[in-house]
Scaffold this active site. Structure first.
Site, short mmCIF file in Angstrom:
data_model
loop_
_atom_site.label_atom_id
_atom_site.label_comp_id
_atom_site.label_asym_id
_atom_site.label_seq_id
_atom_site.Cartn_x
_atom_site.Cartn_y
_atom_site.Cartn_z
CD GLU A 165 -2.94 -1.03 2.23
OE1 GLU A 165 -3.04 -0.23 3.11
OE2 GLU A 165 -3.90 -1.86 2.27
CD GLU A 352 -3.72 -5.80 4.22
OE1 GLU A 352 -4.40 -5.08 4.57
OE2 GLU A 352 -2.36 -5.62 4.34
C1 FCB Z 1 -4.26 -2.10 5.48
C2 FCB Z 1 -2.99 -2.46 6.11
C3 FCB Z 1 -2.96 -3.41 7.05
C4 FCB Z 1 -4.15 -3.32 8.19
C5 FCB Z 1 -5.19 -3.23 7.37
C6 FCB Z 1 -6.53 -3.12 8.21
O1 FCB Z 1 -4.27 -0.73 5.12
O2 FCB Z 1 -2.03 -3.00 5.15
O3 FCB Z 1 -1.66 -3.41 7.67
O4 FCB Z 1 -3.92 -2.40 9.09
O5 FCB Z 1 -5.36 -2.04 6.61
#
Ligand code: FCB
Length: 447
Positions: A165, A352
């Site tokens: 990210e 994620e």
């Molecule tokens: C993302 C991050 C991860 C976590 C999630 C909830 O932005 O990559 O580390 O904090 O959000």
């Protein structure tokens, strides 16, 4: 019944600073997150990653948990300051040894490692000495660090993610200051985005060279599908430009070889300084894109006009998680199909996806988290629909294996499919964890 492909990779994800603890052990250097947490007011309750889930000492137990859940892959990140306490120069062998043991434990358990090299814990020395990602030197230092790690692990690790990210490290770290290093300097932020992407591009060929022809190399982006609040030209433009900053600013240079022109026009002399050849380095071909998605955004143009008036609307009657993030499973489908249409990317992983809720341990000793069970189910259905529609989505990583340090929110937000009782460090598999296990076990993938 939704069916996933037979070889779909079911995984869970974590990040070094959020789970490891042992922040001062075995020669680990200070990271910008240690420093950020030490400054009062930055993190809720003054929390920090000093102990976190104590994963550094309990990794065997955590690998055993993953095995119990039946996960096929584990995405974790490496703490740069464990490997190079000053960011460059002297290597700390104990740091490499830790990840060496972790990788072996995973392989013994039949779990495929997905290694993220940068999940935000920059060595503080690089921040102090050269201004961190504000300096091109940090891109080179990152490539060197990637070399050191992949020389050691490349004979066993086949899946590499350079950055996690970069949008968040860029803008939360250097524009809003809500995350480390906590700077509020918009011009610097745009420059930082370029240096992060440059670091990515420099690292890719090194990772390939050190881990052989089987290696898969990619980048993980936080991607948010944007919807204009109305059909008005103003709202459409606002949504387009928000999409430009959050999504295309990172997608276009990596997968198309240039920054988006509408954003460059808007930025004027705020645009980052680049050097000849940078665009080609950044656009080095990748094997996959890692997609992090949690929510969507509805965008409107308020009184401030463009860009100051670009704002997000909170839809009425929608469901929100503890983060205040809207639950909108359909957004994942829209996002994946759009990516597939606009970019020619060979493969995708959802690296994620997940939700924070106020979990508690019930009298029966279990953690009942029906809303997370529902969330995962509904998002997975949309992922499945995207595959059915032709998107080459090869795997899914639930965020997160376990509750952990949620950055500026400290320990107040629980994203795990495993509950952590922090005072005792006891791990309790939540209902969502058992549900995920059953989904995996039923697979090729019955939801
Ligand atoms: C993302 C991050 C991860 C976590 C999630 C909830 O932005 O990559 O580390 O904090 O959000």
């Amino acid at each position: 019944m939704a069916q996933f492909p037979e070889n779909f990779l079911w995984g869970v994800a974590t990040a070094s600073y959020q789970i490891e603890g042992a922040a001062t052990e075995d020669g680990r250097g200070e990271s910008i997150w240690d420093r950020f947490c030490a400054t009062p007011g930055n993190v809720l309750n003054g929390d920090s990653g000093l102990v976190a889930c104590d994963h550094y000492h309990r990794y065997r137990e955590d690998v055993a948990l993953m095995r119990e859940l039946g996960v096929k892959a584990y995405r974790f990140s490496i703490a740069w300051p464990r490997i190079l306490p000053d960011g460059r120069g002297q290597v700390n062998p104990a740091g490499l040894d830790f990840y060496d043991r972790l990788v072996d434990a995973l392989l013994d358990a039949g779990i495929e490692p997905f290694v993220t090299l940068y999940h935000w814990d920059l060595p503080q020395a690089l921040q102090d000495e050269i201004g961190g990602w504000g300096s091109r030197e940090t891109s080179n230092a990152f490539a060197n660090y990637a070399d050191i790690v992949s020389r050691r692990l490349g004979n066993r690790v086949q899946n590499w993610i350079t950055l996690n990210e970069p949008y968040v490290s860029t803008f939360m770290g250097h524009e809003t200051g809500r995350m480390a290093p906590g700077l509020k300097d918009p011009r610097l932020a745009w420059q930082v985005s370029h240096h992060l992407l440059l670091g990515h591009g420099l690292a890719v060929p090194i990772l390939r060279a050190n881990s052989g022809p089987q290696a898969r190399v990619g980048i993980t982006l936080s991607l948010t599908p944007m919807y204009a609040a109305t059909a008005s030209a103003e709202d459409q433009l606002a949504a387009q430009l928000r999409d430009g900053k959050v999504n295309r600013w990172f997608l276009d240079p990596v997968f198309k070889g240039s920054y988006p022109s509408d954003l460059l026009t808007l930025l004027g002399d705020m645009a980052p300084k680049t050097e000849a050849g940078d665009a080609g380095i950044i656009a080095v071909p990748l094997d996959f894109l890692g997609v992090n998605n949690y929510y969507r955004a509805i965008i409107s143009q308020g009184p401030g006009g463009i860009p100051d008036g670009i704002m997000q609307i909170r839809p009425e009657g929608a469901e929100f998680t503890e983060m205040g993030w809207e639950v909108y499973p359909r957004g994942l489908y829209d996002l994946l199909t759009r990516l597939h249409q606009d970019y020619s990317i060979p493969q995708y992983f959802i690296t994620e996806n997940g939700a924070a809720f106020n979990d508690t341990v019930s009298e029966d000793g279990h953690v009942h988290d029906p809303r997370r069970v529902q969330y995962l189910h509904d998002y997975l259905l949309q992922a499945q629909a995207a595959i059915a529609g032709g998107v080459p989505l090869a795997g899914y990583f639930a965020w997160s294996l376990m509750d952990n340090f949620e950055w500026a929110f400290g320990y107040t937000k629980r994203f795990g499919i495993v509950y952590i009782d922090y005072p005792t460090q006891r791990r309790i598999i939540k209902d969502s964890g058992y549900g995920y296990r059953d989904t995996i076990a039923a697979n090729g993938g019955n939801l």
